[in-house]
Write an enzyme that holds these catalytic residues in place. Sequence first.
Site, PDB file in Angstrom:
ATOM      1  CB  CYS A  36      -0.947   0.008   1.197  1.00 24.55           C
ATOM      2  SG  CYS A  36      -0.108   0.115   2.785  1.00 24.55           S
ATOM      3  CB  CYS A  65      -4.384   4.611   5.632  1.00 24.93           C
ATOM      4  SG  CYS A  65      -4.383   3.340   6.889  1.00 24.93           S
ATOM      5  CB  CYS A 109      -3.760  -0.022   9.151  1.00 17.63           C
ATOM      6  SG  CYS A 109      -4.604  -0.113   7.567  1.00 17.63           S
TER       7      CYS A 109
HETATM    8 FE1  FES Z   1      -1.819   0.303   4.279  1.00 19.70          FE
HETATM    9 FE2  FES Z   1      -3.461   1.426   6.117  1.00 19.70          FE
HETATM   10  S1  FES Z   1      -3.890   0.965   4.017  1.00 19.70           S
HETATM   11  S2  FES Z   1      -1.343   1.004   6.299  1.00 19.70           S
END
Ligand code: FES
Length: 164
Positions: A36, A65, A109
Amino acid sequence: MNEDLQKRIEAALANPRNMGELADADRVGTVGNSDCGEMLRMWVKFKEQNGRKVIDQATFQSFGCETAIAVASLATELIRGKTAEEALALKTNELAGELGPLPPMKIHCAQLVEGALRSALTQTTPENVSKTAAPPQGGVPLIERFTAPTQGVKMTFLDEPGQP
Ligand code: FES
């Protein structure tokens, strides 16, 4: 993500705690997730309390995020007063504190926060690394400070083989 969780995340983000570099930190850990693209760095400072070495303060910076920032904010409060061993014993969902159990798509996350904490607390480099590792301040964008080569700070990608 359900509405309740979204509200709890928004509440944590409305008053984020412990954001930013920590002067004179004893430890620093940086992790990233190449899937991500999020990155998170955590600083930890210890103090002596009743004959125990406990976490006095922890702070973080993140290109994460909202969920990662909310978890980091809560986790840095949660680990205050704990020894390194006690902090390392906390499970991923425990670090998320009052956010409660995270849905599967958001677990990573919290793992970003857990990884930064683990990286900081298990490093073998000398303490006070942030004093020598901190890149120059004035005018340097945060992304460059994250990615600049730093002495004693290793960037760990959580999705590398062998990582949690
Ligand atoms: Fe990857 Fe939250 S979407 S850390």
